[in-house]
Enzyme design. Structure first.
Site, PDB file in Angstrom:
ATOM      1  N   TYR A   1     -87.235 -90.536 -50.434  1.00 39.48           N
ATOM      2  CA  TYR A   1     -87.453 -91.031 -51.801  1.00 39.48           C
ATOM      3  C   TYR A   1     -87.718 -92.530 -51.752  1.00 39.48           C
ATOM      4  O   TYR A   1     -86.956 -93.290 -51.150  1.00 39.48           O
ATOM      5  CB  TYR A   1     -86.224 -90.747 -52.661  1.00 39.48           C
TER       6      TYR A   1
ATOM      7  N   ASP B   1     -88.861 -98.403 -45.479  1.00 42.49           N
ATOM      8  CA  ASP B   1     -88.156 -98.514 -46.756  1.00 42.49           C
ATOM      9  C   ASP B   1     -86.668 -98.622 -46.424  1.00 42.49           C
ATOM     10  O   ASP B   1     -85.995 -97.620 -46.187  1.00 42.49           O
ATOM     11  CB  ASP B   1     -88.445 -97.293 -47.625  1.00 42.49           C
TER      12      ASP B   1
ATOM     13  N   LYS C   1     -80.972-103.132 -53.580  1.00 37.32           N
ATOM     14  CA  LYS C   1     -79.569-102.815 -53.690  1.00 37.32           C
ATOM     15  C   LYS C   1     -78.643-103.917 -53.165  1.00 37.32           C
ATOM     16  O   LYS C   1     -78.187-104.760 -53.923  1.00 37.32           O
ATOM     17  CB  LYS C   1     -79.263-101.471 -53.009  1.00 37.32           C
TER      18      LYS C   1
END
Length: 428
Positions: free
Chosen positions: A144, A239, A267
């Site tokens: 994702y 990623d 994050k």
């Protein structure tokens, strides 16, 4: 353990917010529950609207590696907010953050701050296409990369949780340029490059997928991707929105010794506040406006409060022993789970990478998205409910990672294992 206020809040939320939540997995539908509404966090614990306390293994989906409300992070947020919440103009904090990122992850020779991991991956794809002059991208089933159109093809995370293969509203013309392949499958990647090599702009992946559960790369897989992208003139994009600063100061690329062309972060570099970044080789990044013609912008990019929280977090992680302690705590959790599974003669799979782990409710080895889908999600739902009842808050999806923080201690691990043993005895 009553949750009356949570139920009332959710009832009201559904009347004004789609599904009652602002991000789908929070709805807890996959675990056959209504969501818990939280009021505050303290260290390793979350406290809900009814005053119930839970040991937290969601950690805001990873970034709270220091735990909730770490005093140094809170102090920096306070002082930053006293100076102003947003300027829409440069601050030195942005430069300091970029320098710290480059120091820890040397492949990121130039860095652009953005507002989220989704923005980072979306921008990196645009840049890769501009740099190579090609349109096609390769991603992997179950990885994702945010909800931008080109990447919502066989994605993990919430799409896996809800069984959605892509999303309405995504034009076919965009997804025709996206090739999604099984993770850890060198043969399929080779076939794709043999067929489309001159058209592929980049390969993007989570170097350790954590959105189909934690699935480490097979030995040699990342090096294979590095080699084949170089052979065909495509870019390799890591990623590291989740793995960045989770697997060590150097991220997954430092952990595995692989240098990608571009890296996406998020994050943790916001310390729990919204921020992201992408960066890589200077000649590639120099195409970004205003230095080059590839446009990307954001009024809140490099927000001083978010960057202050992120700097405070990264400085704590640089202190000696931080990652060794995380490793020891998570290893103790993993080994404890394995002992309980053996004791109860249960065939489930525990997979861990550094301070992330997943308990897969399957007897099959999990190496890709297809094998992850063999999990007994009904039994996982019962397990999640049992753990919640015993004061343990886990990600409400079989296809997510559990995160350990530096606020956890041996005591929290012991309490968690006791609850896990009781719950598995109950649900099998």
């Amino acid at each position: 353990m009553g949750r009356l206020r949570s139920e009332l809040f959710f009832e009201k939320a559904q009347k004004i917010i789609p599904g009652g939540v602002n991000s789908p997995v929070r709805a807890c539908k996959a675990v056959k529950s209504n969501p818990v509404f939280f009021e505050r966090g303290e260290g390793a614990y979350l406290i809900d609207a009814d005053g119930n306390r839970y040991i937290d293994y969601v950690a805001s989906w990873g970034p709270l590696i220091l735990g909730h409300a770490h005093p140094n992070v809170i102090a920096e947020v306070y002082f930053a907010s006293k100076r102003g919440t947003s300027f829409g103009a440069p601050t030195w904090l942005e430069v300091e953050m970029a320098e710290l990122i480059r120091e820890c992850i040397p492949s990121m020779e130039k860095v652009r701050l953005v507002n989220s991991g989704t923005e980072a991956t979306m921008s990196a794809l645009r840049l890769a296409r501009a740099f190579t002059g090609r349109k096609k991208i390769v991603k992997f089933d179950g990885c994702y990369h945010g909800h931008s159109d080109s990447l919502l093809v066989k994605a993990g995370s919430g799409l896996a949780t809800f069984g959605i293969p892509s999303s309405p509203g995504v034009p076919d013309e965009l997804t025709t340029h996206t090739i999604s392949l099984p993770f850890n499958d060198q043969e399929k990647v080779t076939e794709a490059f043999e067929k489309y090599g001159s058209e592929i702009a980049c390969v993007i992946l989570e170097p350790v997928p954590a959105n189909m559960g934690v699935v480490p790369p097979k030995e040699g897989f990342l090096q294979f991707l590095r080699d084949i992208t170089q052979k065909y003139g495509a870019l390799l994009i890591f990623d590291e929105v989740i793995t960045g600063f989770r697997l060590g100061l150097g991220g997954a690329q430092g952990h595995f010794g692989i240098k990608p062309d571009l890296t996406c972060l998020g994050k943790i570099i916001g310390g729990g506040l919204p921020v992201g970044a992408y960066g890589g080789k200077a000649d590639i990044m120099s195409l970004i406006a205003p230095e080059g013609p590839v446009y990307q912008a954001g009024t809140l990019s490099g927000n001083p409060i978010a960057v202050s929280a992120g700097l405070a977090t990264l400085k704590e992680l640089k202190k000696p022993g931080a990652y060794a302690r995380l490793e020891n705590l998570t290893q103790a959790l993993e080994e404890g789970i394995r002992e309980i599974l053996k004791e109860l003669s249960l065939p489930y799979q525990v997979v861990r990478c550094s301070s992330m782990l997943t308990l897969f409710f399957t007897d099959k080895e999990v190496t890709d998205f297809q094998s992850a889908l063999s999990c007994d999600t009904e039994r996982f739902a019962s397990f999640w409910q049992g753990m919640l009842k015993r004061g343990i808050y886990l990600p409400p999806s079989q296809f997510e990672a559990w995160f350990v923080s530096l606020a956890h201690s041996e005591k929290e691990i012991e309490i968690t294992l006791k609850a896990l043993r009781e719950t598995l005895r109950e649900v099998g």
